[in-house]
Design a protein around this motif. Structure first.
Motif, PDB file in Angstrom:
ATOM      1  N   GLY A 134       0.879  -1.193   0.024  1.00 18.90           N
ATOM      2  CA  GLY A 134       0.066   0.014   0.035  1.00 18.90           C
ATOM      3  C   GLY A 134       0.928   1.156  -0.078  1.00 18.90           C
ATOM      4  N   ASP A 135       2.083   1.332  -0.112  1.00 20.52           N
ATOM      5  CA  ASP A 135       3.066   2.357   0.035  1.00 20.52           C
ATOM      6  C   ASP A 135       3.261   3.082  -1.281  1.00 20.52           C
ATOM      7  OD1 ASP A 135       5.741   1.338  -1.413  1.00 20.52           O
ATOM      8  OD2 ASP A 135       4.543  -0.381  -0.675  1.00 20.52           O
ATOM      9  N   ALA A 136       3.899   4.066  -1.267  1.00 21.49           N
ATOM     10  CA  ALA A 136       3.975   5.256  -2.402  1.00 21.49           C
ATOM     11  C   ALA A 136       4.800   4.477  -3.457  1.00 21.49           C
ATOM     12  CB  ALA A 136       4.589   6.368  -2.143  1.00 21.49           C
ATOM     13  N   TRP A 137       5.890   3.803  -3.156  1.00 23.30           N
ATOM     14  CA  TRP A 137       6.695   3.106  -4.007  1.00 23.30           C
ATOM     15  C   TRP A 137       6.025   1.673  -4.868  1.00 23.30           C
ATOM     16  CZ3 TRP A 137      11.522   5.329  -4.024  1.00 23.30           C
ATOM     17  CH2 TRP A 137      11.716   5.957  -2.679  1.00 23.30           C
ATOM     18  N   SER A 138       5.375   1.207  -4.224  1.00 23.43           N
ATOM     19  CA  SER A 138       4.665  -0.099  -4.608  1.00 23.43           C
ATOM     20  C   SER A 138       3.588   0.591  -5.741  1.00 23.43           C
ATOM     21  CB  SER A 138       3.989  -0.847  -3.736  1.00 23.43           C
ATOM     22  OG  SER A 138       5.015  -1.446  -3.072  1.00 23.43           O
ATOM     23  N   LYS A 139       2.755   1.828  -5.397  1.00 23.52           N
ATOM     24  CA  LYS A 139       1.959   2.024  -6.154  1.00 23.52           C
ATOM     25  C   LYS A 139       2.331   2.462  -7.510  1.00 23.52           C
ATOM     26  CE  LYS A 139      -1.415   2.911  -2.674  1.00 23.52           C
ATOM     27  NZ  LYS A 139      -1.802   3.795  -1.731  1.00 23.52           N
ATOM     28  N   ARG A 140       3.683   3.015  -7.735  1.00 24.02           N
ATOM     29  CA  ARG A 140       4.286   3.687  -8.839  1.00 24.02           C
ATOM     30  C   ARG A 140       4.425   2.500  -9.872  1.00 24.02           C
ATOM     31  NH1 ARG A 140       9.173   6.643  -6.543  1.00 24.02           N
ATOM     32  NH2 ARG A 140       9.842   6.618  -8.753  1.00 24.02           N
ATOM     33  N   LEU A 141       4.612   1.455  -9.441  1.00 24.28           N
ATOM     34  CA  LEU A 141       5.249   0.205 -10.186  1.00 24.28           C
ATOM     35  C   LEU A 141       4.061   0.063 -11.325  1.00 24.28           C
ATOM     36  CD1 LEU A 141       6.241  -2.748  -7.788  1.00 24.28           C
ATOM     37  CD2 LEU A 141       7.666  -1.303  -9.190  1.00 24.28           C
ATOM     38  N   ASP A 142       3.152  -0.085 -11.504  1.00 22.92           N
ATOM     39  CA  ASP A 142       2.514  -0.286 -12.573  1.00 22.92           C
ATOM     40  C   ASP A 142       2.475   0.561 -13.761  1.00 22.92           C
ATOM     41  OD1 ASP A 142       1.226  -2.562 -11.429  1.00 22.92           O
ATOM     42  OD2 ASP A 142      -0.792  -1.827 -11.619  1.00 22.92           O
ATOM     43  N   GLY A 143       2.605   1.786 -13.480  1.00 27.49           N
ATOM     44  CA  GLY A 143       3.010   2.902 -14.184  1.00 27.49           C
ATOM     45  C   GLY A 143       4.286   2.812 -14.893  1.00 27.49           C
ATOM     46  N   ALA A 144       5.437   2.756 -14.071  1.00 23.97           N
ATOM     47  CA  ALA A 144       6.728   2.569 -14.633  1.00 23.97           C
ATOM     48  C   ALA A 144       6.916   1.439 -15.519  1.00 23.97           C
ATOM     49  CB  ALA A 144       7.531   2.327 -13.400  1.00 23.97           C
ATOM     50  N   THR A 175       2.645  -0.520 -22.707  1.00 26.74           N
ATOM     51  CA  THR A 175       1.134  -1.130 -22.854  1.00 26.74           C
ATOM     52  C   THR A 175       0.840  -1.012 -21.272  1.00 26.74           C
ATOM     53  OG1 THR A 175      -0.240  -2.678 -23.546  1.00 26.74           O
ATOM     54  CG2 THR A 175       1.865  -3.471 -22.626  1.00 26.74           C
ATOM     55  N   ASP A 176      -0.457  -1.138 -20.957  1.00 24.92           N
ATOM     56  CA  ASP A 176      -0.981  -1.358 -19.583  1.00 24.92           C
ATOM     57  C   ASP A 176      -0.517  -2.599 -19.067  1.00 24.92           C
ATOM     58  OD1 ASP A 176      -1.544   1.347 -19.481  1.00 24.92           O
ATOM     59  OD2 ASP A 176      -3.885   0.622 -19.425  1.00 24.92           O
ATOM     60  N   VAL A 177       0.496  -2.849 -18.179  1.00 31.03           N
ATOM     61  CA  VAL A 177       0.784  -3.969 -17.446  1.00 31.03           C
ATOM     62  C   VAL A 177       0.431  -3.986 -15.758  1.00 31.03           C
ATOM     63  CG1 VAL A 177       2.476  -4.453 -18.866  1.00 31.03           C
ATOM     64  CG2 VAL A 177       3.014  -3.451 -16.820  1.00 31.03           C
ATOM     65  N   THR A 178       0.290  -4.923 -15.339  1.00 30.82           N
ATOM     66  CA  THR A 178       0.174  -5.126 -13.883  1.00 30.82           C
ATOM     67  C   THR A 178       1.308  -5.730 -13.275  1.00 30.82           C
ATOM     68  OG1 THR A 178      -2.081  -5.318 -14.066  1.00 30.82           O
ATOM     69  CG2 THR A 178      -1.173  -6.055 -11.918  1.00 30.82           C
ATOM     70  N   VAL A 179       1.808  -5.328 -12.244  1.00 36.26           N
ATOM     71  CA  VAL A 179       3.291  -5.832 -11.894  1.00 36.26           C
ATOM     72  C   VAL A 179       3.328  -6.167 -10.298  1.00 36.26           C
ATOM     73  CG1 VAL A 179       5.713  -5.060 -11.501  1.00 36.26           C
ATOM     74  CG2 VAL A 179       4.588  -4.352 -13.343  1.00 36.26           C
ATOM     75  N   ARG A 207       7.994  -1.851   0.028  1.00 35.93           N
ATOM     76  CA  ARG A 207       8.375  -0.519  -0.338  1.00 35.93           C
ATOM     77  C   ARG A 207       9.858  -0.953  -0.653  1.00 35.93           C
ATOM     78  NH1 ARG A 207       7.323   0.155   4.997  1.00 35.93           N
ATOM     79  NH2 ARG A 207       8.748   1.462   6.445  1.00 35.93           N
ATOM     80  N   TYR A 208      10.555  -1.630   0.102  1.00 36.17           N
ATOM     81  CA  TYR A 208      11.992  -1.792   0.003  1.00 36.17           C
ATOM     82  C   TYR A 208      12.033  -2.493  -1.383  1.00 36.17           C
ATOM     83  CZ  TYR A 208      12.724  -0.037   4.569  1.00 36.17           C
ATOM     84  OH  TYR A 208      12.823   0.686   5.675  1.00 36.17           O
ATOM     85  N   LEU A 209      11.012  -3.516  -1.729  1.00 34.55           N
ATOM     86  CA  LEU A 209      11.281  -4.067  -3.024  1.00 34.55           C
ATOM     87  C   LEU A 209      10.934  -3.383  -4.291  1.00 34.55           C
ATOM     88  CD1 LEU A 209      10.628  -6.430  -0.711  1.00 34.55           C
ATOM     89  CD2 LEU A 209      10.498  -7.818  -2.910  1.00 34.55           C
ATOM     90  N   GLN A 216      13.656  -1.144  -5.048  1.00 26.32           N
ATOM     91  CA  GLN A 216      14.812  -1.534  -5.978  1.00 26.32           C
ATOM     92  C   GLN A 216      14.209  -1.421  -7.492  1.00 26.32           C
ATOM     93  OE1 GLN A 216      16.380  -5.276  -4.448  1.00 26.32           O
ATOM     94  NE2 GLN A 216      15.423  -4.806  -2.544  1.00 26.32           N
ATOM     95  N   LEU A 217      13.348  -2.162  -7.525  1.00 26.65           N
ATOM     96  CA  LEU A 217      12.603  -2.338  -9.031  1.00 26.65           C
ATOM     97  C   LEU A 217      12.743  -0.760  -9.732  1.00 26.65           C
ATOM     98  CD1 LEU A 217       9.993  -4.925  -8.824  1.00 26.65           C
ATOM     99  CD2 LEU A 217      12.119  -5.063  -9.131  1.00 26.65           C
TER     100      LEU A 217
END
Lengths: 333, 333, 333, 333
Positions: free
Chosen positions: A31-41, A48-52, A237-239, A242-243
């Protein structure tokens, strides 16, 4: 100097910095800020739209992907030497609750459309035999070979025709893409890949891999499976950090290119000894026991790879300069 | 200020430093120098020979421990509110391949010997009913209560008499030990505990928990299960390093004491509002909707815990000083 | 005379005759002429298109039905005393690969819409908790009670509203239908039931139960699961023949009526002793240890059912005449 | 006339009679008088103390045997064409919770000690690879070949040396024993076999197979697994009665000899067409599409077995007289 495995390498500076940056209070799990940026990045990277979904290991990524594709009473098709068959202690069977891996031979660790067809066609369409639901290919392969987008697309065609999902184990995806020079999109979803285990750990990460779904329907239940498997880390968030750090400025690509360059140098030195063309960061070559001993006496460590053969793997921090001594030693044998 | 969960806290300085220290080439998986020091370090702490396996989450630790104790056709006994039952999305069922959790009520999240006996005695000894193979208790409990060594030993007696293995979910083991003031040994193996999920992440770690086996026979197959579950990280040294850093100089205990002190301060302010005695780093107290809104308006975040109740959790970095404003705000309601 | 269980009864004449009739060469598994008539015969009975799969036990029928409804990471709702929870050694967990049974209390072994709602509503909609996918009710219940079509329909409404599948364990379905006097359709698919374990063995069969799917989509993968579980008998015609023989001339209903009549006679004799209204072929009544001993001394066998209670079960061949001596003995206590 | 499969045959008179004889009230499950005689009867046959568990199918027998031998994270070694691999829809994976089947080639469907050794020796002894725990051989094999006691004993030696359990899938065990002329003991426990799936259904039974454990320790948990899989039939006496009826007067042996004699007659007629020596009741022979059509036009049914080949299977009721017309037709091609 150690050429056992890119798993042995340290984490790269960008990754280490990201951990420090992420080291503040934030929401738990994903639920953290970093994880929420993953799909977009990752959607940006793939166009294309991906789910990560982050996971700590390639084995977890592979097994979760396959569990989303294959029911317990089903089967998946893969290469006889695939990591999922040979090196994961039955993780696909664990996560799929016992689906069967049907093994296919193929040069350089690659599957071909014909070989897949032949295997699939031999399966009787009755309840006595497990029916195939997915194909899994590895890129770069266990033999250090890279698929071209055309090759993957041909497999994607078979998958589509036979209504099979297509998974790519990309523990060394970055190295393969760096070698081929294609975009990540071309060799994945544009070629029919439904899910990708996108490896970062061997490529300079510390403890995060990205499971990328090009079909969001495959991701929904995966979130439950990840939790159920104990992979939903509370400080996720630490994972994610990293990505994100490795996507930024294409660190993932630069790291892979460096490792590939190191491997290329060894390959050039190995010359006729090569067992496989070097298309990523692994070099398989012929080496007598005496020659191997000579290299080891000089301080180079590596795996014997069956009788009379050896494997050298380079990492993101073992580019040309770091590898030069080994290359010279091989050339001098 | 956030009092949602100790999962939200950052990693402590010792842990961050350990990652830097471990950031060099080493053998992959758990063949590295750091991982090899684990058994020794934990054996010193517990004053007996233990086998320790790092995993990234408490869910993984719990599920692996239970899989080592309970066959698929068996059952385990635990509290109705146990994390393994309520918050792990069926991880115990996944890892045990479908063993049943038999639920027992008990004040403060605790099991008592009598309640365990009553449940076990009601099970017919035939093949139609799943037979119990293990007991799992949580310490500190889901209600923030700490077991005394005597209480655990009484459960250990039942376990022994009925030939049941005894697991302790110690996601907040450090907080419990810090509160009770006993040694880690007294409340575990000396009291009959066979395996402990020793939590570090909530207590200032980043991504490493310790699964501690006091019976080495339980550890052997666990190594296969860990790999099979995708939990054998290739760069495992970063997990081992975190654990070692928190054992050194008793960081684990200092962190827990700090969090407990924060909770004690809140508890003192809460007074009659307390629903449970505060024996670790969680405070459960009565709070009307209006009062909750008042606190939130002042910038304090926390979970509602059923109607008219709230939960505050403090972390290693939320000691007395950090918690003072919340305590004052509660006192002023 | 034995009143332990209807499981102890012999097979009825129609079933024995069917075995002889089926005893010729035919296609193996379920490709034979008898098996092919099943869907039609049961569709006639239920007045709608159903898909029927023979299995040898109620446990297999239940577990296969639930596996078609609940994913491994999901849950199902059932009564705390349900056979699937208490008497099947974890078969639902085995076939669903570890789904969780969430237990609900209810008088007479029945679930009510309110109780189901309350349980479902308490589940957080996040990945930490197993999400419900199905409801399973037993008819007649473990307490020998029969659901009315209205009662089932009310549960069917909840199921529909919450997108849950609805399973009925009908080990004694015939007895329930015979008691209520409704059609099989009214208390099943018309009331929202998606799959029924239709019991024949307790009711005069030898080794065949019918798993009836009112939703054909649930049946497709079940055929694979049945084979995978070793339940696809190679000479399946003998199972199909039993079922057909009991449908013909409503033998199933006549048998159930006979058993119910026997139970009713005991119930009348028991009077105030009754613990539950008798609505099928089971009688639960108060009986002191001395009274139980008196009955046993006269040659009547039955189960003690908790302290001071006993259970008498009548079978298809234990109608009024056969039961008279027991009724008299109870009346004479 | 049908030569598809011995599964298509009716039940033999002794079996039909046994059902009538058993058709009285008795204790449910396996508490009845018939089931209790099983251990004794089979112990007499094998000349050693065995534990016998009835199940309705060979698939159930095989899968239960393997589940008793191989943990979920383990592997078993079997022939590439083994029934457990090719024709059971993943039942071994279901019952073992995902153990891997490692496939070995071998002439005539047989494993050899050398081939087993080679496969086992290639497995790295680390947690990344599934470790072998058992060997499973089929007798008679999928190619209709019978193992000699010497051949099995040689495999038993490997099993012992490598600490592997040894299972024999004896779906056509009777035919193999009848052909070889050895005692059941010589080719099983005296040769190192730990568990035998002793087939009766193909050999004139209706719905009962015997899972014979020569190591009683393997049987204990199997009783739970049988119940959990829904295979503990409530009227188990009908299964036990079938097995006892076929042991009495060596009906099992007489039936097998009759089937073998039928096959031998076909074999003699087939002459050079034979693909495999006929050592049980299956005949594999070369047959052009035209020849196959000719036979079918005369009313003979059988399976095509790959291009240009056919399989004929004889049953207990297809001895020499019944088979003569087919033999003549083949000879006349």
């Amino acid at each position: 100097m150690r050429f056992f495995s890119d798993n042995a390498a340290p984490a790269c500076p960008a990754v280490m910095a990201s951990l420090v940056e992420a080291n503040a209070q934030d929401t738990a799990y994903d639920g953290d800020a970093w994880s929420k940026r993953l799909d977009g990045a990752f959607s940006d990277l793939f166009g294309t739209d991906v789910t990560v979904i982050w996971v700590p290991t390639g084995t977890a990524a592979n097994a979760l992907a396959l569990a989303a594709m294959v029911p317990p009473h089903g089967a998946l098709l893969c290469h006889r030497e695939a990591h999922i068959q040979v090196d994961e202690c039955g993780a696909p069977e664990f996560y799929t609750h016992g689906a069967k891996l049907l093994l296919i031979d193929g040069e350089g660790g690659k599957l071909t459309p014909d070989a897949i067809e032949a295997t699939a066609a031999a399966i009787r369409d009755d309840v006595h035999q497990v029916q195939p639901h997915a194909i899994s290919i590895t890129n770069a392969t266990e033999a250090g070979r890279a698929y071209s987008p055309t090759e993957v697309a041909a497999i994607g065609e078979v998958a589509k025709r036979r209504n099979l999902a297509l998974h790519m184990d990309g523990a060394r995806f970055a190295n393969a893409v760096a070698h081929v020079g294609c975009t990540p999109a071309e060799v994945t979803w544009r070629a029919g890949v439904d899910a990708l285990s996108f490896g970062f750990v061997k490529n300079g990460g510390m403890s995060a891999e990205a499971l990328v779904f090009f079909r969001p329907d495959l991701a929904a239940a995966t979130r439950y499976r990840r939790k159920r498997a104990g992979h939903l880390q509370s400080k996720g968030r630490y994972l994610a950090a990293q990505l994100l750090a490795m996507l930024e400025n294409d660190v993932w690509l630069a790291n892979a290119r460096a490792a590939n360059a190191g491997a290329a140098l060894i390959a050039a030195a190995a010359g006729d000894r090569l067992v496989e063309p070097v298309e990523a960061n692994e070099v398989f070559c012929r080496l007598t026991a005496e020659e191997a001993a000579t290299l080891r006496a000089k301080g180079f460590d590596f795996y014997d790879w069956g009788p009379g053969q050896a494997r050298f793997v380079t990492a993101w921090d073992q580019g040309e300069a770091a590898v030069r001594p080994l290359a010279d030693a091989i050339a001098g044998l």
